[in-house]
Scaffold this active site. Sequence first.
Site, PDB file in Angstrom:
ATOM      1  N   HIS A  77       0.723  -1.355  -0.244  1.00  0.00           N
ATOM      2  CA  HIS A  77      -0.021  -0.110   0.059  1.00  0.00           C
ATOM      3  C   HIS A  77       0.684   1.425  -0.157  1.00  0.00           C
ATOM      4  O   HIS A  77       0.120   2.179  -0.128  1.00  0.00           O
ATOM      5  CB  HIS A  77      -1.088  -0.044   1.007  1.00  0.00           C
TER       6      HIS A  77
ATOM      7  N   LYS B 133      -5.611  -9.382  -7.997  1.00  0.00           N
ATOM      8  CA  LYS B 133      -6.263  -9.136  -7.030  1.00  0.00           C
ATOM      9  C   LYS B 133      -7.209  -7.877  -7.680  1.00  0.00           C
ATOM     10  O   LYS B 133      -6.757  -7.205  -8.416  1.00  0.00           O
ATOM     11  CB  LYS B 133      -5.172  -8.361  -6.104  1.00  0.00           C
TER      12      LYS B 133
ATOM     13  N   HIS C 157      -2.972  -2.881   8.519  1.00  0.00           N
ATOM     14  CA  HIS C 157      -4.115  -3.041   7.465  1.00  0.00           C
ATOM     15  C   HIS C 157      -4.652  -1.947   6.797  1.00  0.00           C
ATOM     16  O   HIS C 157      -4.992  -1.044   7.726  1.00  0.00           O
ATOM     17  CB  HIS C 157      -5.015  -4.177   8.175  1.00  0.00           C
TER      18      HIS C 157
END
Length: 146
Positions: A39, A67, A143
Site C-alpha cells: 500500500h 487482486k 491493514h
Amino acid sequence: MALQKIILSLLLSLLTLLGLGLVQPSYGQFMYQRFLRQHVDPTGTGGTNLYCNTMMHKQGMTGLKCKEFNTFIHENIGTINNICNAPNIQCKDHRMNCHAGVVRVTDCRNTGGSPPNNCRYEATAITRGVVIACEGNPLVPVHLDR
C-alpha cells in the site's frame, strides 16, 4: 545436559518477555512490512493505468490471481504512521484499532486479464480519507481497512 538447561532457561525468559509485552512478536513486523509492500509508494505519483499495471505486478499482487482492488498511498511513511496517533475508530471487523486520515492515493481496480503477467487495472488518483488498522508498541499500520 547443561546445554539443555541453558536453552530451556533462555526459552522461558523469552516467553516471559513476550507475556509482559516487552518483545514484539514477529507477526506484527511481518504485517507492517506487508502493509508497506502492498500500500505504500511515497515516491510515486501514480494515477495512470500503466502505473497500476506495473505496481500490482511488481508488488506481487498478480501471482495466482489478479487482486481485484488495491490502494497505493503516496505519502511518506512518517505521515502514514501518524495516522495511527489519531483517535481510535471501529474497523469493518468491529475491532477498535482503526484510525482515520486523509492522504493522496491511487486506487487500482481490476478490469480483466489473467495472472501472472496479463492482469489489467484502471487507475483513479485522488486525495481521500482512509481507515488504517494499527498494532504494536509503538503503533504501526498493519491493514488498510477502507
